[in-house]
Scaffold this active site. Structure first.
Site, PDB file in Angstrom:
ATOM      1  N   LYS A 102      41.638  42.903  50.704  1.00 35.32           N
ATOM      2  CA  LYS A 102      40.889  42.543  51.902  1.00 35.32           C
ATOM      3  C   LYS A 102      40.748  43.751  52.821  1.00 35.32           C
ATOM      4  O   LYS A 102      41.563  44.681  52.775  1.00 35.32           O
ATOM      5  CB  LYS A 102      41.622  41.438  52.673  1.00 35.32           C
ATOM      6  CG  LYS A 102      41.626  40.074  52.017  1.00 35.32           C
ATOM      7  CD  LYS A 102      42.375  39.087  52.896  1.00 35.32           C
ATOM      8  CE  LYS A 102      42.386  37.694  52.264  1.00 35.32           C
ATOM      9  NZ  LYS A 102      41.048  37.080  52.271  1.00 35.32           N
TER      10      LYS A 102
ATOM     11  N   ARG B 250      41.874  28.801  44.999  1.00 38.35           N
ATOM     12  CA  ARG B 250      41.365  27.780  44.084  1.00 38.35           C
ATOM     13  C   ARG B 250      42.151  27.751  42.774  1.00 38.35           C
ATOM     14  O   ARG B 250      42.216  26.716  42.111  1.00 38.35           O
ATOM     15  CB  ARG B 250      39.877  28.019  43.823  1.00 38.35           C
ATOM     16  CG  ARG B 250      39.560  29.331  43.159  1.00 38.35           C
ATOM     17  CD  ARG B 250      38.109  29.753  43.338  1.00 38.35           C
ATOM     18  NE  ARG B 250      37.800  30.025  44.729  1.00 38.35           N
ATOM     19  CZ  ARG B 250      36.583  30.376  45.162  1.00 38.35           C
ATOM     20  NH1 ARG B 250      35.578  30.498  44.298  1.00 38.35           N
ATOM     21  NH2 ARG B 250      36.370  30.606  46.437  1.00 38.35           N
TER      22      ARG B 250
END
Length: 500
Positions: free
Chosen positions: A279, A353
């Site tokens: 990130k 996920r």
């Protein structure tokens, strides 16, 4: 350290006679004037307080506060005015209760280093009482566990609600729910140096052993060796870049085997660096909150257990730390999810996920009547709905049940679709699926991916709380800076609706 909220008291008499440090009085703006909205106050006290509010220029703007020395006829040391705005004369309904909740929260949020507070609000019934008490308790929350001197941020020891005796059970329920929200905030606010998969699991085990839970709640912690043995490839893959390994924690509550089963699945990424798909550095510190779904799931279960609701609840907490290292999962690696499906990893920052898929499959092995997953899943949720409104996807019935509960609880949520074309973006030439999909509509695409791990016929709702779970902006209403505790109140209300 667990934050202790004020002790709730019920005061059915005239609030003007209460000997407290601060009496909080609700004001309403009406036709360019102001009115005191505190029906249990004697008329003389209402007139005196209205004149005092006008003298200091308070216009009853929503959530605006002003504190003054108590005028003659009021036994409190000081009075805090808080505005409801123009309610249009309303005295009931969800919108009116939201005003009460936020006003009570704003009032308590503005008070520090006072010992006793009483609220004089327009409490007409038990629902109003629960609303006011919950808002006030959450506004009183302070996270000071890591501050060497927090003496100026102490919260009141007692919080009295001016209302009729009949609302006492509602105040007791408010205290339970607010404590669950506060415990969720505590977990979200803890630094990742102290909160990681193993310590998160330990905290859950410890909390389940307290007196009012130990005979009602069971905790099972599945460590790395057992995750390997049972084929939880999503958790193992995401967690292998960290020196602190993953855990799957199952928490169960149920008074009777025949009761309906609500299964909660929570994303618990205790810190999300993005893995090898790193990130940007800006605001990465907020990624300590990427476990907010797991925190909300388990604290909702604990609240439901304390309320002794007649249904079964399980909370599956998928805990991992997503870090870059020589052992981290790589783009192009293939993971085998619990149950057998394979996923090609094309973006290691789409990790939530993967752990949710493992836990969703495991939760369905018990045939739940309703399956709800909670996750700070996508930045696309913030782009679509902002930082205060959660997205709700899933089967139509489950989605409607969640949004109805959210409206009653006062937590903004919005139903969103899962367009059929979204799943096509997850086609992989190597595995059954890849983990990164559509370039647009990322919140909807993530839900489409998760739906591949939900059996046909299962009532399922997916809550994307990426923005609402953590407030990095200014405080408002009963919402402080940091962890918010979303969506605990909605989940408890959902559980209540399953028992009616």
């Amino acid at each position: 350290m667990t934050t202790t909220l004020p002790r709730i008291l019920l005061e059915p008499g005239d609030p003007a006679e209460l000997v407290v440090d601060v009496l909080v009085v609700a004001l309403e703006n009406r036709a360019d004037s102001i009115e005191v909205r505190a029906p249990l106050l004697a008329e003389a006290a209402q007139r005196s307080l209205r004149e005092a509010a006008l003298a200091v220029g308070h216009r009853a703007k929503r959530e605006a506060t002003a504190r003054i020395p108590a005028p003659p006829g009021v036994s409190a040391t000081s009075v805090l005015f808080v505005g409801l705005g123009d309610t249009g004369g309303a005295s009931q309904g969800a919108d009116f209760r939201n005003l009460l909740r936020r006003a009570a929260g704003s009032a308590l949020r503005s008070l520090n280093a006072v010992d006793s507070v009483a609220l004089a609000f327009p409490v007409g019934d038990a629902e109003d009482a629960e609303t006011v008490a919950t808002g006030a308790l959450l506004g009183a929350y302070r996270y000071t566990a890591y501050q060497s001197d927090a003496s100026g941020r102490t919260i009141p020891a007692t919080l009295a609600i001016s209302a009729a005796e009949a609302v006492r059970p509602a105040l007791e329920r408010a205290a339970v729910i607010a404590a669950a929200v506060a415990a969720t905030r505590d977990l979200v606010n803890r630094p990742p140096s102290d909160l990681f998969p193993e310590s998160f699991a330990d905290a859950v085990v410890s909390q389940a052993l307290v007196d009012d839970l130990k005979d009602r709640v069971n905790v099972e912690v599945i460590d790395e060796a057992e995750l390997e043995e049972r084929g939880f490839g999503g958790l193992l893959g995401v967690g292998r870049g960290s020196a602190r390994g993953p855990r799957l924690v199952k928490v169960s509550y149920g008074p009777a085997a025949s009761a309906p089963l609500l299964s909660l699945v929570g994303k618990g990424i205790t810190f999300d660096s993005g893995g090898i798909s790193l990130k940007p550095a800006a605001r990465m510190e907020n990624m300590k909150s990427d476990m907010a779904g797991a925190a909300a799931a388990v604290q909702s279960l604990f609240a439901i257990a304390r309320l002794r609701l007649p249904l079964r609840v399980t909370a599956w907490l998928a805990l991992a730390e997503n870090m870059p290292s020589g052992s981290a999962v790589r783009p192009a690696d293939v993971l085998r999810i619990h149950g057998g499906k394979t996923v090609e990893v094309t973006n290691t920052d789409a990790e939530g996920r993967l752990v949710l898929a493992d836990a969703l499959v495991a939760a369905q092995e018990e045939d739940p009547d309703l399956l709800v997953d909670i996750a700070t899943l996508t930045g696309a949720q913030v782009a679509a709905l902002g930082r205060r409104t959660s997205g709700v996807m899933g089967t139509q019935s489950a989605r409607e049940r969640v949004t109805t509960a959210a409206e009653s609880a006062g937590e903004p949520m919005w139903a969103m679709p899962i367009p059929e074309e979204m799943i096509g973006y997850f086609d992989s030439h190597t595995a059954d699926l890849k983990n990164a999909g559509a370039p647009a509509g990322g919140m909807l695409a993530a839900a489409a991916f998760l739906r591949e791990f939900v059996r046909d016929g299962v009532e399922w709702a997916h809550l994307d709380i990426a923005g609402p779970a953590y407030n990095s902006d200014s405080p408002y209403g009963h919402t402080v800076v940091g962890g918010t505790g979303v969506p605990v109140r909605t989940i408890v209300e959902l559980a209540l609706s399953m028992t009616r």
